[in-house]
Design a protein around this motif. Structure first.
Motif, mmCIF file in Angstrom:
data_model
loop_
_atom_site.group_PDB
_atom_site.id
_atom_site.type_symbol
_atom_site.label_atom_id
_atom_site.label_comp_id
_atom_site.label_asym_id
_atom_site.label_seq_id
_atom_site.Cartn_x
_atom_site.Cartn_y
_atom_site.Cartn_z
ATOM 1 N N PHE A 128 36.889 45.438 33.368
ATOM 2 C CA PHE A 128 38.173 46.046 33.020
ATOM 3 C C PHE A 128 39.322 45.388 33.791
ATOM 4 O O PHE A 128 40.356 45.046 33.203
ATOM 5 N N ILE A 129 39.160 45.226 35.102
ATOM 6 C CA ILE A 129 40.226 44.635 35.927
ATOM 7 C C ILE A 129 40.512 43.190 35.510
ATOM 8 O O ILE A 129 41.681 42.816 35.350
ATOM 9 N N PRO A 130 39.474 42.344 35.314
ATOM 10 C CA PRO A 130 39.760 40.981 34.842
ATOM 11 C C PRO A 130 40.515 40.963 33.515
ATOM 12 O O PRO A 130 41.450 40.165 33.331
ATOM 13 N N TRP A 131 40.129 41.850 32.588
ATOM 14 C CA TRP A 131 40.834 41.923 31.292
ATOM 15 C C TRP A 131 42.287 42.333 31.481
ATOM 16 O O TRP A 131 43.205 41.726 30.918
ATOM 17 N N LEU A 132 42.513 43.375 32.288
ATOM 18 C CA LEU A 132 43.866 43.873 32.514
ATOM 19 C C LEU A 132 44.739 42.813 33.177
ATOM 20 O O LEU A 132 45.898 42.612 32.796
ATOM 21 N N SER A 133 44.173 42.116 34.164
ATOM 22 C CA SER A 133 44.954 41.108 34.887
ATOM 23 C C SER A 133 45.348 39.956 33.969
ATOM 24 O O SER A 133 46.479 39.467 34.029
ATOM 25 N N LYS A 134 44.436 39.537 33.112
ATOM 26 C CA LYS A 134 44.745 38.448 32.185
ATOM 27 C C LYS A 134 45.817 38.873 31.180
ATOM 28 O O LYS A 134 46.698 38.085 30.819
ATOM 29 N N THR A 171 35.307 49.252 42.260
ATOM 30 C CA THR A 171 34.425 48.082 42.191
ATOM 31 C C THR A 171 33.768 47.975 40.827
ATOM 32 O O THR A 171 33.651 46.880 40.250
ATOM 33 N N GLU A 172 33.342 49.129 40.294
ATOM 34 C CA GLU A 172 32.718 49.137 38.966
ATOM 35 C C GLU A 172 33.707 48.706 37.883
ATOM 36 O O GLU A 172 33.327 48.012 36.941
ATOM 37 N N LEU A 173 34.961 49.124 38.021
ATOM 38 C CA LEU A 173 35.973 48.688 37.055
ATOM 39 C C LEU A 173 36.070 47.163 37.028
ATOM 40 O O LEU A 173 36.249 46.558 35.967
ATOM 41 N N ASN A 174 35.954 46.574 38.194
ATOM 42 C CA ASN A 174 36.009 45.113 38.280
ATOM 43 C C ASN A 174 34.740 44.485 37.716
ATOM 44 O O ASN A 174 34.799 43.556 36.901
ATOM 45 N N ASP A 175 33.580 45.018 38.134
ATOM 46 C CA ASP A 175 32.301 44.446 37.699
ATOM 47 C C ASP A 175 32.081 44.581 36.193
ATOM 48 O O ASP A 175 31.454 43.722 35.566
ATOM 49 N N LEU A 176 32.587 45.674 35.614
ATOM 50 C CA LEU A 176 32.406 45.911 34.177
ATOM 51 C C LEU A 176 33.419 45.154 33.318
ATOM 52 O O LEU A 176 33.368 45.211 32.093
#
Length: 473
Positions: free
Chosen positions: A345-351, A338-343
């Motif tokens: 990282f996940i949005p950046w990786l997905s894009k 969850t923290e990876l998403n909130d910080l």
């Protein structure tokens, strides 16, 4: 004099070095990521590798990860501790306790014997009957390991030995090999069909929510119903053809089941209560979204009924170590993911990944992501660790590429179970059933490879069309 616990310190080496390399590579991080996001990534990767190498049990690895995450100030302690309040994780723990009721009362064994008696004329029919029991137990047994290892395996072993099929005597192919492997695949399919049938499913539910996709018990069940039933019908037959038992007819199976049922005696009061509570829980899970009763609350209601009626004691709850262990490490992994998403990282990786897939039809993107998710499981010994590592990122990529969000979330959720059709260490039931000695490793891998393709075809084609028909996307 008490000795120290046996700790495999060498197995700390790879996760520790990986984490340190990533941590000190912070200056080289992509410009779009904050220092905190990169540190969280380093800790998360090290934790996932630790869950794979397991220098300590996975719960202990999670506690170490939690300590390091808060000690390094990557996540404040007050925020990190909230991970233990996640409703999806408590759903897992509660359903563990409910499954204990099936085992303690003997209801699970009785259901299995009744099925064997009803469908036991032929070995193929036995396989279908045993998988049918797994299907009935699945909605209230989030530990597919407990279902396959605690309930089904002892029955299959006893049944096989009753027909002279035993690896110790080199007679495993008489019947046992076929039944063991059919149960493994049946357990894999039933785990995919219900949100509450495998511990990783509520984790996927929680990770999907962080991507603004709300998965509910009923829509998971309806979406997986048709591809699940087709798989349950086809897969045992395919196994029967490519790995046939030497004994095809089993006229004595009914007699064996009758003897086992006579030993058990009449249906006991605890079994009757367990049946009623199970039906109540199942009904509430089905209609919960309509009457606004949360799935986790339903599980609490079921456990409360089992405690009030005396089917379970509080000691039973305390001694259900699998539940408390799962609660601990799931909470930590969910918090970190969850923290990876909130910080960010996940949005950046997905894009980043989505941009490399730009221009492709969204269904092709979904197929690529599912295949990637499936075959990368050869690198994992834990379905939950794999879901923790990749589900959220792949879902975000799918949504960014235009895949309907609910379709992507459910399909990845289903394959978070179906990717067990890879190795003999792919999930909890695998080492138990493989370790029985009935199926050799080469045969296990070969048949899994073939059935893996079957699952990909059925669920991506029929599953996608079915979900379109029922309005999922």
């Amino acid at each position: 004099m008490q000795s120290l616990e046996n700790i495999k310190y060498k197995k700390f080496l790879i996760p520790l070095l990986t984490g340190l390399v990533l941590w000190f590579a912070t200056p080289l991080r992509p410009a779009a990521l904050s220092i905190t996001a990169w540190h969280m990534f380093a800790l998360f990767v090290a934790t996932i590798i630790g869950c794979i190498t397991q220098p300590l049990p996975i719960g202990a690895v999670a506690i170490i990860a939690f300590t390091l995450t808060t000690l390094t100030k990557t996540v404040p302690i007050d925020k990190a501790i909230t991970g233990f309040g996640n409703g999806s994780i408590w759903l897992i723990a509660m359903a563990f306790f409910i499954s204990r009721g099936f085992i303690k009362t003997g209801l699970g064994r009785r259901i299995a014997f009744v099925f064997v008696r009803a469908f036991g004329k032929r070995t193929l029919g036995l396989a279908y009957s045993l998988i049918g029991v797994d299907l009935i137990l699945a909605p209230a047994t989030p530990s597919n390991t407990a279902r396959a290892g605690g309930i089904m395996y002892p029955i299959i072993k006893s049944l096989a030995q009753a027909f002279g099929s035993d690896p110790k005597n080199k007679t495993e192919r008489k019947m046992g090999s076929f039944l063991i492997f059919a149960e493994f695949q049946g357990n894999t399919i039933t785990s995919a069909m219900f949100l509450t049938a495998m511990a990783g499913n509520p984790l996927a539910q929680s990770l999907a929510k962080s991507n603004n996709v709300d998965l509910e018990w009923m829509n998971w069940f309806l979406a997986g119903l048709v591809p699940g039933v087709i798989s349950l019908l086809l897969v045992p037959f395919i196994i029967y053809k490519m790995y046939p038992p030497q004994i095809k007819a089993t006229p004595n199976a009914r007699e064996w089941a009758d003897k086992q049922l006579k030993k058990m005696g009449k249906v006991t009061l605890p079994e009757k209560i367990m049946t009623v509570v199970f039906i109540v829980a199942l009904l509430l899970w089905i209609v919960g979204s309509f009457i606004h009763v949360d799935a986790t609350l339903t599980a609490f209601i079921a456990l409360t009924l089992l405690l009030i009626t005396g089917v379970l004691s509080w000691q039973d709850v305390l001694h259900e170590t699998g539940a408390w262990n799962t609660l601990t490490w799931f909470s930590v992994l969910v918090m970190m993911a969850t923290e990876l998403n909130d910080l960010g990282f996940i949005p950046w990786l997905s894009k980043t990944i989505a941009s490399s897939l730009s221009g492709l039809n969204w269904f092709i993107v979904l197929v690529i992501l599912v295949i990637t998710f499936f075959y990368s499981h050869y690198l994992f010994a834990s379905a939950t660790a794999h879901i923790s590592a990749m589900y959220s990122a792949l879902l975000a990529v799918a949504i960014s590429a235009g895949v309907p969000a609910m379709l992507a979330a459910l399909m990845l959720g289903f394959f978070g179970n179906l990717f067990a059709s890879t190795t003999h260490y792919s999930c909890g039931p695998a080492p138990i059933l493989f370790g029985s000695g009935y199926v050799k490793q080469a045969e296990w891998w070969k048949m899994n490879a073939i059935l893996g393709i079957v699952y990909l075809v059925i669920w991506l084609s029929v599953g996608t069309v079915w979900m379109k028909l029922i309005g999922v996307w």
